[in-house]
Scaffold this active site. Structure first.
Site, mmCIF file in Angstrom:
data_model
loop_
_atom_site.group_PDB
_atom_site.id
_atom_site.type_symbol
_atom_site.label_atom_id
_atom_site.label_comp_id
_atom_site.label_asym_id
_atom_site.label_seq_id
_atom_site.Cartn_x
_atom_site.Cartn_y
_atom_site.Cartn_z
ATOM 1 N N HIS A 150 -19.715 -12.164 -56.487
ATOM 2 C CA HIS A 150 -18.592 -12.382 -57.390
ATOM 3 C C HIS A 150 -17.679 -11.162 -57.394
ATOM 4 O O HIS A 150 -18.146 -10.018 -57.369
ATOM 5 C CB HIS A 150 -19.089 -12.670 -58.806
ATOM 6 C CG HIS A 150 -18.070 -13.360 -59.647
ATOM 7 N ND1 HIS A 150 -17.035 -12.674 -60.254
ATOM 8 C CD2 HIS A 150 -17.883 -14.666 -59.951
ATOM 9 C CE1 HIS A 150 -16.279 -13.533 -60.920
ATOM 10 N NE2 HIS A 150 -16.763 -14.744 -60.753
ATOM 11 N N HIS A 151 -16.376 -11.405 -57.428
ATOM 12 C CA HIS A 151 -15.406 -10.311 -57.345
ATOM 13 C C HIS A 151 -15.495 -9.378 -58.551
ATOM 14 O O HIS A 151 -15.053 -8.225 -58.487
ATOM 15 C CB HIS A 151 -13.992 -10.879 -57.227
ATOM 16 C CG HIS A 151 -13.096 -10.079 -56.339
ATOM 17 N ND1 HIS A 151 -13.023 -8.706 -56.387
ATOM 18 C CD2 HIS A 151 -12.222 -10.451 -55.378
ATOM 19 C CE1 HIS A 151 -12.144 -8.270 -55.498
ATOM 20 N NE2 HIS A 151 -11.655 -9.303 -54.865
ATOM 21 N N SER A 152 -16.060 -9.838 -59.652
ATOM 22 C CA SER A 152 -16.204 -8.955 -60.817
ATOM 23 C C SER A 152 -17.197 -7.825 -60.552
ATOM 24 O O SER A 152 -17.179 -6.805 -61.230
ATOM 25 C CB SER A 152 -16.644 -9.759 -62.046
ATOM 26 O OG SER A 152 -17.906 -10.363 -61.821
ATOM 27 N N ASN A 329 -13.576 -2.524 -58.961
ATOM 28 C CA ASN A 329 -12.330 -3.070 -58.426
ATOM 29 C C ASN A 329 -11.238 -2.031 -58.608
ATOM 30 O O ASN A 329 -10.564 -1.971 -59.633
ATOM 31 C CB ASN A 329 -11.972 -4.375 -59.156
ATOM 32 C CG ASN A 329 -12.884 -5.515 -58.761
ATOM 33 O OD1 ASN A 329 -12.775 -6.067 -57.668
ATOM 34 N ND2 ASN A 329 -13.811 -5.866 -59.645
#
Length: 481
Positions: A150-152, A329
């Site tokens: 997941h990008h989180s 991120n």
């Protein structure tokens, strides 16, 4: 999962919260193809002993407190919950093949089958919040694994740095992969620092201020009001839910370096953007001949690493909370305009135009502005409005483009030499996303499309490959002349 908050819980970063909103719920897919059949015992053993499961993001559940705020909560890892094994062979449509009938497949068939499997995952299979937000799908019949994160949990730089820390060179089982060396900054001495030098510095600063203001204003307008003209590759609101197809364009890094040397101070990213501009023009000429006007602007969204250290990071530094090269991120967004031009132009003109655009972008603080404005909106207005801003930006643009440099030579993972590494993400409100990653002298671009808008992504991949070939031939002709 709604749970009472505990003292050990760690709150999500603003960017992490953004990627958990329904409209921007993004999963990164890393397709890893081995040269040998997968050994499941070796894979599970490698995961258990890897640095990945020691990282707090990969062994934490996503929980929400009574106020709706997201937190990471440490939890024991059950490897069996995260590994999905697919033993049956797939066909090009992603359907299982009856292996009792016997069939012969080529490498191209294998690649098409894996691509369709991942394309289906990109719209239909979100990650469960009942476990840490990652999975490994092992397609044993195709000697392939699909790592879903997941990008989180982190951006492409963080996750590729994690992957490389768990790999070893194919020719030396104890050595870490060698990455593209960073250019060393040359610090000039005091000689020549006169009034002309001071004027040059002031002129450089003035251009940075002007470009930053212009591009930041454009970023705000694109996020709120202004959108691209409709073309045969335009997506928009709701397109992220449409069925997907995935194709692969393949390039040689030596060809890109040859073209790069043809124009002074050009980078691989300049060549990539020139190739994309040329390929899209060729594709639109094929789909809608004599419809588009010369110079039509098509806007892309590109992700830019804003850490002080460029490229992949030292994992030990990423895992320290007090370092500038931190995990997470840490990227900004820039808008990349490309322009439609009819055939017959000098192929290197696409490169020169791309270089001029990228040089201006590099001279601005647009990426930092986009990062800070997203952080500010999230802090002041909450994830709903930050998500709305990000979603609108994607709807108002046409494509997303990214490029990550991989290892210089072949590597192995869990004792299995790898033949390729490719990356892409789950679907966005755009009909076209492109993600390129280099590996051992080759580069492969994953082209994810909404198939009802772009029904022939394989042809689009050929347009990009031919665009690079055209630029290479133009350079060779120039060198001979």
């Amino acid at each position: 999962m709604v749970c009472p908050e505990t003292s050990s819980d760690e709150p999500l970063t603003p960017a992490g919260r953004l990627f958990l909103q329904p409209e921007t719920d993004i999963v990164i897919h890393c397709i890893i193809r081995g040269k040998n059949p997968a050994d499941m015992d070796a894979i599970k053993s490698a995961i258990k002993s890897s640095l990945m499961v020691q990282h707090p993001r990969f062994c934490s559940l996503l929980v929400r407190d009574k106020n709706g705020f997201e937190h990471w909560r440490k939890t024991p890892i059950d490897i069996g919950q995260h590994v999905v094994v697919v033993n049956n062979r797939l066909d090009k449509s992603g359907n299982f093949i009856d292996q009792t009938q016997g069939s012969t497949t080529t490498e191209e068939d294998d690649e098409a089958a894996v691509n369709q499997y991942v394309a289906d995952l990109s719209v239909s299979s979100p990650l469960s919040t009942d476990k840490p937000l990652w999975e490994l799908h092992v397609l044993t019949a195709h000697k392939c694994a699909v790592f879903r994160i997941h990008h989180s949990l982190g951006d492409g730089i963080s996750l590729m740095s994690m992957l490389m820390a768990n790999c070893r060179r194919a020719d030396d089982a104890e050595a870490l992969p060698r990455m593209v060396p960073d250019k060393k900054t040359v610090i000039k001495g005091e000689k020549g620092r006169d009034w002309f030098w001071l004027f040059g510095v002031l002129w450089w600063f003035l251009k940075m201020v002007v470009f930053t203001l212009l591009f930041s204003m454009e970023f705000v307008l694109r996020s709120l009001l202004v959108s691209d003209e409709k073309t045969a590759i335009t997506g928009g609101d709701g397109v992220e839910l449409w069925p997907r197809k995935l194709a692969t364009a393949k390039f040689l890094l030596d060809d890109m370096k040859l073209i790069k040397r043809a124009v002074p101070d050009t980078t691989i990213n300049d060549v990539l953007l020139g190739m994309v501009s040329s390929g899209l023009s060729r594709y639109l000429d094929h789909r809608t001949p004599n419809v588009l006007h010369e110079g039509l602007r098509i806007t892309g969204v590109a992700m830019v690493n804003i850490r002080p250290q460029p490229g992949l990071q030292d994992l030990s530094k990423l895992m320290k909370s007090n370092t500038k090269a931190r995990w997470g991120n840490k990227f900004g967004v820039i808008l990349i305009p490309v322009y439609y031009h009819k055939g017959g132009n000098d192929p290197l003109e696409y490169l020169k135009r791309a270089k001029a655009i990228v040089d201006k972008k590099k001279h601005s603080l647009e990426a930092y502005f986009s990062y800070k404005i997203g952080d500010l909106v999230m802090s002041l207005l909450g994830p709903k409005y930050a998500c709305m801003l990000n979603y609108k930006l994607l709807c108002n643009t046409t494509f997303t483009l990214s490029n990550v440099a991989g290892p210089l030579e072949e590597i192995s993972l869990a004792g299995n030499p790898l033949s390729s590494i490719k990356v892409n993400t789950s679907s966005l409100p755009q009909a076209l996303t492109m993600h390129m990653l280099s590996y051992a002298g080759k580069a492969e671009m994953q082209i994810l499309v909404a198939k009802d808008i772009i029904p022939d992504p394989e042809f689009l991949a050929k347009c990009f490959e031919y665009a690079l070939l055209e630029m290479k031939e133009a350079v060779l002709r120039t060198n001979k002349a």
